[in-house]
Design a protein around this motif. Sequence first.
Motif, PDB file in Angstrom:
ATOM      1  N   UNK A   2      28.419 -84.120 -34.201  1.00  0.00           N
ATOM      2  CA  UNK A   2      29.180 -86.070 -33.042  1.00  0.00           C
ATOM      3  C   UNK A   2      29.638 -86.747 -34.177  1.00  0.00           C
ATOM      4  N   UNK A   3      30.721 -86.973 -34.151  1.00  0.00           N
ATOM      5  CA  UNK A   3      31.110 -88.042 -34.647  1.00  0.00           C
ATOM      6  C   UNK A   3      30.507 -89.139 -34.658  1.00  0.00           C
ATOM      7  N   UNK A   4      30.317 -90.019 -34.184  1.00  0.00           N
ATOM      8  CA  UNK A   4      29.165 -91.114 -33.661  1.00  0.00           C
ATOM      9  C   UNK A   4      28.645 -91.387 -34.636  1.00  0.00           C
ATOM     10  N   UNK A   5      27.215 -90.098 -34.651  1.00  0.00           N
ATOM     11  CA  UNK A   5      26.308 -89.655 -35.234  1.00  0.00           C
ATOM     12  C   UNK A   5      26.616 -89.930 -36.958  1.00  0.00           C
ATOM     13  N   UNK A   6      27.712 -89.383 -36.588  1.00  0.00           N
ATOM     14  CA  UNK A   6      28.502 -88.930 -38.304  1.00  0.00           C
ATOM     15  C   UNK A   6      28.838 -90.417 -38.831  1.00  0.00           C
ATOM     16  N   UNK A   7      28.872 -90.381 -38.163  1.00  0.00           N
ATOM     17  CA  UNK A   7      29.874 -92.026 -38.806  1.00  0.00           C
ATOM     18  C   UNK A   7      29.111 -93.046 -38.698  1.00  0.00           C
ATOM     19  N   UNK A   8      27.069 -93.193 -37.654  1.00  0.00           N
ATOM     20  CA  UNK A   8      26.526 -94.003 -38.660  1.00  0.00           C
ATOM     21  C   UNK A   8      25.719 -92.975 -39.529  1.00  0.00           C
ATOM     22  N   UNK A   9      25.388 -91.800 -39.393  1.00  0.00           N
ATOM     23  CA  UNK A   9      24.799 -92.037 -40.492  1.00  0.00           C
ATOM     24  C   UNK A   9      25.342 -92.461 -41.978  1.00  0.00           C
ATOM     25  N   UNK A  10      26.563 -91.683 -42.295  1.00  0.00           N
ATOM     26  CA  UNK A  10      27.197 -92.560 -43.283  1.00  0.00           C
ATOM     27  C   UNK A  10      26.933 -93.601 -43.776  1.00  0.00           C
ATOM     28  N   UNK A  11      27.038 -94.406 -43.144  1.00  0.00           N
ATOM     29  CA  UNK A  11      26.716 -95.915 -43.372  1.00  0.00           C
ATOM     30  C   UNK A  11      25.501 -95.977 -43.490  1.00  0.00           C
ATOM     31  N   UNK A  12      24.846 -95.679 -42.684  1.00  0.00           N
ATOM     32  CA  UNK A  12      23.013 -95.842 -43.467  1.00  0.00           C
ATOM     33  C   UNK A  12      22.948 -95.159 -44.867  1.00  0.00           C
TER      34      UNK A  12
ATOM     35  N   UNK B   1      25.200 -94.478 -46.940  1.00  0.00           N
ATOM     36  CA  UNK B   1      25.832 -95.754 -48.339  1.00  0.00           C
ATOM     37  C   UNK B   1      24.745 -96.773 -48.290  1.00  0.00           C
ATOM     38  N   UNK B   2      24.522 -97.496 -47.157  1.00  0.00           N
ATOM     39  CA  UNK B   2      24.051 -98.748 -47.301  1.00  0.00           C
ATOM     40  C   UNK B   2      22.003 -98.143 -48.221  1.00  0.00           C
ATOM     41  N   UNK B   3      21.738 -97.006 -48.048  1.00  0.00           N
ATOM     42  CA  UNK B   3      20.638 -96.755 -49.289  1.00  0.00           C
ATOM     43  C   UNK B   3      20.426 -96.447 -49.985  1.00  0.00           C
ATOM     44  N   UNK B   4      21.704 -96.306 -50.723  1.00  0.00           N
ATOM     45  CA  UNK B   4      21.857 -95.326 -52.102  1.00  0.00           C
ATOM     46  C   UNK B   4      22.394 -97.446 -51.951  1.00  0.00           C
ATOM     47  N   UNK B   5      23.234 -97.897 -51.869  1.00  0.00           N
ATOM     48  CA  UNK B   5      23.578 -99.330 -52.492  1.00  0.00           C
ATOM     49  C   UNK B   5      22.588-100.471 -52.851  1.00  0.00           C
ATOM     50  N   UNK B   6      21.559-100.356 -52.090  1.00  0.00           N
ATOM     51  CA  UNK B   6      20.209-100.899 -52.266  1.00  0.00           C
ATOM     52  C   UNK B   6      19.668-100.135 -53.472  1.00  0.00           C
ATOM     53  N   UNK B   7      19.253 -98.316 -53.378  1.00  0.00           N
ATOM     54  CA  UNK B   7      18.656 -98.249 -54.238  1.00  0.00           C
ATOM     55  C   UNK B   7      19.520 -98.682 -56.030  1.00  0.00           C
ATOM     56  N   UNK B   8      20.589 -98.375 -55.770  1.00  0.00           N
ATOM     57  CA  UNK B   8      21.355 -98.321 -57.139  1.00  0.00           C
ATOM     58  C   UNK B   8      20.717-100.131 -57.101  1.00  0.00           C
ATOM     59  N   UNK B   9      20.776-100.811 -56.477  1.00  0.00           N
ATOM     60  CA  UNK B   9      21.129-102.203 -56.878  1.00  0.00           C
ATOM     61  C   UNK B   9      19.477-102.603 -57.308  1.00  0.00           C
ATOM     62  N   UNK B  10      18.722-102.238 -56.728  1.00  0.00           N
ATOM     63  CA  UNK B  10      16.657-102.106 -57.448  1.00  0.00           C
ATOM     64  C   UNK B  10      16.228-101.290 -58.429  1.00  0.00           C
ATOM     65  N   UNK B  11      17.492-100.144 -58.924  1.00  0.00           N
ATOM     66  CA  UNK B  11      17.376 -99.813 -60.342  1.00  0.00           C
ATOM     67  C   UNK B  11      18.325-100.223 -61.474  1.00  0.00           C
ATOM     68  N   UNK B  12      19.215-101.030 -60.814  1.00  0.00           N
ATOM     69  CA  UNK B  12      20.176-101.603 -62.088  1.00  0.00           C
ATOM     70  C   UNK B  12      19.972-102.057 -62.983  1.00  0.00           C
TER      71      UNK B  12
END
Length: 72
Positions: A40-50, A52-63
């Motif tokens: 499901x392309x819509x769910x895939x794109x939404x999952x990628x965005x979620x 990516x945001x998760x990992x960005x926040x995780x890196x920001x917390x640990x930076x």
Amino acid sequence: ISKIGEQEWEKRVVSELDSALNRWVDSLPDHFRWDPNRTNETHFCQTVALHAAYHLVQMTIHRPFIPSSRKH
């Protein structure tokens, strides 16, 4: 607050934020869990965005705790 006390406080805050972030990602519905073979392309794109945001926040917390390769 002493330097040691401040460092312990920062580590505790990072640990609590990291735990909360992990609880959040673990609570995602199945269609938002990472699956690179999702059809499901819509769910895939939404999952990628979620995630990516998760990992960005995780890196920001640990930076602050990632050693720098720069010499001061």
